[in-house]
Design a protein around this motif. Sequence first.
Motif, PDB file in Angstrom:
ATOM      1  N   ILE A   1       1.342   7.864  21.415  1.00  0.00           N
ATOM      2  CA  ILE A   1       0.197   6.962  21.536  1.00  0.00           C
ATOM      3  C   ILE A   1      -0.132   6.841  23.025  1.00  0.00           C
ATOM      4  O   ILE A   1       0.709   6.394  23.817  1.00  0.00           O
ATOM      5  N   ILE A   2      -1.332   7.256  23.373  1.00  0.00           N
ATOM      6  CA  ILE A   2      -1.634   7.457  24.791  1.00  0.00           C
ATOM      7  C   ILE A   2      -2.923   6.743  25.173  1.00  0.00           C
ATOM      8  O   ILE A   2      -4.012   7.083  24.672  1.00  0.00           O
ATOM      9  N   GLY A   3      -2.809   5.767  26.048  1.00  0.00           N
ATOM     10  CA  GLY A   3      -3.981   5.045  26.540  1.00  0.00           C
ATOM     11  C   GLY A   3      -4.788   5.900  27.502  1.00  0.00           C
ATOM     12  O   GLY A   3      -4.263   6.839  28.124  1.00  0.00           O
ATOM     13  N   ARG A   4      -6.042   5.540  27.658  1.00  0.00           N
ATOM     14  CA  ARG A   4      -6.935   6.365  28.480  1.00  0.00           C
ATOM     15  C   ARG A   4      -6.526   6.382  29.955  1.00  0.00           C
ATOM     16  O   ARG A   4      -6.890   7.286  30.708  1.00  0.00           O
TER      17      ARG A   4
ATOM     18  N   GLN B   1       8.283  21.104  15.256  1.00  0.00           N
ATOM     19  CA  GLN B   1       7.815  19.731  15.166  1.00  0.00           C
ATOM     20  C   GLN B   1       6.306  19.636  14.898  1.00  0.00           C
ATOM     21  O   GLN B   1       5.534  20.464  15.368  1.00  0.00           O
ATOM     22  N   ARG B   2       5.958  18.597  14.156  1.00  0.00           N
ATOM     23  CA  ARG B   2       4.554  18.220  14.017  1.00  0.00           C
ATOM     24  C   ARG B   2       4.306  17.141  15.067  1.00  0.00           C
ATOM     25  O   ARG B   2       5.056  16.162  15.137  1.00  0.00           O
ATOM     26  N   MET B   3       3.274  17.306  15.863  1.00  0.00           N
ATOM     27  CA  MET B   3       3.012  16.343  16.930  1.00  0.00           C
ATOM     28  C   MET B   3       1.640  15.735  16.780  1.00  0.00           C
ATOM     29  O   MET B   3       0.619  16.427  16.890  1.00  0.00           O
ATOM     30  N   ALA B   4       1.614  14.440  16.497  1.00  0.00           N
ATOM     31  CA  ALA B   4       0.361  13.704  16.381  1.00  0.00           C
ATOM     32  C   ALA B   4       0.127  12.944  17.679  1.00  0.00           C
ATOM     33  O   ALA B   4       1.005  12.231  18.162  1.00  0.00           O
ATOM     34  N   VAL B   5      -1.040  13.102  18.241  1.00  0.00           N
ATOM     35  CA  VAL B   5      -1.408  12.400  19.472  1.00  0.00           C
ATOM     36  C   VAL B   5      -2.532  11.422  19.145  1.00  0.00           C
ATOM     37  O   VAL B   5      -3.585  11.829  18.644  1.00  0.00           O
ATOM     38  N   ILE B   6      -2.277  10.156  19.398  1.00  0.00           N
ATOM     39  CA  ILE B   6      -3.310   9.136  19.192  1.00  0.00           C
ATOM     40  C   ILE B   6      -3.855   8.757  20.568  1.00  0.00           C
ATOM     41  O   ILE B   6      -3.155   8.128  21.367  1.00  0.00           O
ATOM     42  N   LEU B   7      -5.051   9.186  20.849  1.00  0.00           N
ATOM     43  CA  LEU B   7      -5.686   8.863  22.129  1.00  0.00           C
ATOM     44  C   LEU B   7      -6.432   7.543  21.983  1.00  0.00           C
ATOM     45  O   LEU B   7      -7.256   7.391  21.072  1.00  0.00           O
ATOM     46  N   VAL B   8      -6.140   6.629  22.859  1.00  0.00           N
ATOM     47  CA  VAL B   8      -6.711   5.283  22.738  1.00  0.00           C
ATOM     48  C   VAL B   8      -7.698   5.037  23.877  1.00  0.00           C
ATOM     49  O   VAL B   8      -7.356   5.254  25.056  1.00  0.00           O
ATOM     50  N   ASP B   9      -8.873   4.578  23.515  1.00  0.00           N
ATOM     51  CA  ASP B   9      -9.931   4.385  24.514  1.00  0.00           C
ATOM     52  C   ASP B   9      -9.793   3.038  25.221  1.00  0.00           C
ATOM     53  O   ASP B   9     -10.771   2.313  25.394  1.00  0.00           O
TER      54      ASP B   9
ATOM     55  N   GLY C   1      -3.225  22.899  19.441  1.00  0.00           N
ATOM     56  CA  GLY C   1      -2.497  22.754  18.180  1.00  0.00           C
ATOM     57  C   GLY C   1      -1.926  21.371  17.921  1.00  0.00           C
ATOM     58  O   GLY C   1      -1.205  21.174  16.936  1.00  0.00           O
ATOM     59  N   PHE C   2      -2.235  20.412  18.788  1.00  0.00           N
ATOM     60  CA  PHE C   2      -1.797  19.046  18.504  1.00  0.00           C
ATOM     61  C   PHE C   2      -2.716  18.439  17.442  1.00  0.00           C
ATOM     62  O   PHE C   2      -3.897  18.791  17.341  1.00  0.00           O
ATOM     63  N   GLU C   3      -2.156  17.519  16.668  1.00  0.00           N
ATOM     64  CA  GLU C   3      -2.927  16.786  15.652  1.00  0.00           C
ATOM     65  C   GLU C   3      -3.457  15.550  16.362  1.00  0.00           C
ATOM     66  O   GLU C   3      -2.676  14.681  16.752  1.00  0.00           O
ATOM     67  N   VAL C   4      -4.741  15.481  16.571  1.00  0.00           N
ATOM     68  CA  VAL C   4      -5.288  14.454  17.469  1.00  0.00           C
ATOM     69  C   VAL C   4      -6.124  13.428  16.704  1.00  0.00           C
ATOM     70  O   VAL C   4      -6.933  13.792  15.841  1.00  0.00           O
ATOM     71  N   TYR C   5      -5.914  12.173  17.055  1.00  0.00           N
ATOM     72  CA  TYR C   5      -6.700  11.076  16.505  1.00  0.00           C
ATOM     73  C   TYR C   5      -7.250  10.267  17.680  1.00  0.00           C
ATOM     74  O   TYR C   5      -6.522  10.009  18.637  1.00  0.00           O
ATOM     75  N   ALA C   6      -8.486   9.871  17.592  1.00  0.00           N
ATOM     76  CA  ALA C   6      -9.058   9.008  18.616  1.00  0.00           C
ATOM     77  C   ALA C   6      -9.128   7.590  18.065  1.00  0.00           C
ATOM     78  O   ALA C   6      -9.539   7.378  16.922  1.00  0.00           O
ATOM     79  N   ALA C   7      -8.683   6.652  18.867  1.00  0.00           N
ATOM     80  CA  ALA C   7      -8.712   5.240  18.453  1.00  0.00           C
ATOM     81  C   ALA C   7      -9.506   4.454  19.498  1.00  0.00           C
ATOM     82  O   ALA C   7      -9.279   4.628  20.695  1.00  0.00           O
ATOM     83  N   PRO C   8     -10.410   3.581  19.061  1.00  0.00           N
ATOM     84  CA  PRO C   8     -11.212   2.841  20.040  1.00  0.00           C
ATOM     85  C   PRO C   8     -10.415   1.766  20.776  1.00  0.00           C
ATOM     86  O   PRO C   8     -10.775   1.376  21.880  1.00  0.00           O
ATOM     87  N   ASP C   9      -9.337   1.293  20.162  1.00  0.00           N
ATOM     88  CA  ASP C   9      -8.582   0.211  20.808  1.00  0.00           C
ATOM     89  C   ASP C   9      -7.137   0.191  20.276  1.00  0.00           C
ATOM     90  O   ASP C   9      -6.770   0.972  19.389  1.00  0.00           O
TER      91      ASP C   9
END
Length: 204
Positions: A125-128, A191-199, A16-24
Amino acid sequence: MDELFQSVRQALEGRGFEVYAAPDAAAARDRALSLISPESSVGVGGSMTVRQLGLAEMLESSGHAVWWHWTGAEDRAAVMENARHADVYLASANAVTRNGQLVNTDGTGNRVGALLHGPALVILIIGRNKLVDGGLSEALARIRREACPPNAKRLGLNTPCAHTGRCDEAHCGDDCMCRGTAILHRPMRSQRMAVILVDEALGY
Ligand code: SF4
């Protein structure tokens, strides 16, 4: 984006997290900024990732009220409390399990408190480098092995890990940073939780 990255991404979405993938890092910064409305106040947890991205400075320069105890404020306790009551909270995570659980360990509790019962929108915001190929025991081990020692050293704390680079909890005294751990299995109800996963690697 390798198999572990994709697996964690799917697991977080499934929880249920709102997930975004970011290349950098630059893409992660743009994504975070796009999620914050112009009138929002922003609280920030202790985070080398947020510091590396320069997000607090960018938000301040664009007119947001930003509450961050790392920016030299005199009354740290008041700043932390204001951060917890902001519209948006920015932080990272110390570790993420393969099956999508977010793990954070604090010494003061301001960050885990805000994650559990804080601003209506939380952006992580979470690095790999924070992704572990395992479960909660691997996540906790990562925190003691890779997150806490450099932080304790940076802060000049008198902990075994600051001196030797290795955790020795039995001999960790008043400066101990590992006092409480929060595991987010799902976003908290309020809460709304957005997770930005960074490659790429970010923070500790
Ligand atoms: S328990 Fe103490 S020695 Fe171990 S990682 Fe935490 S602060 Fe360092």
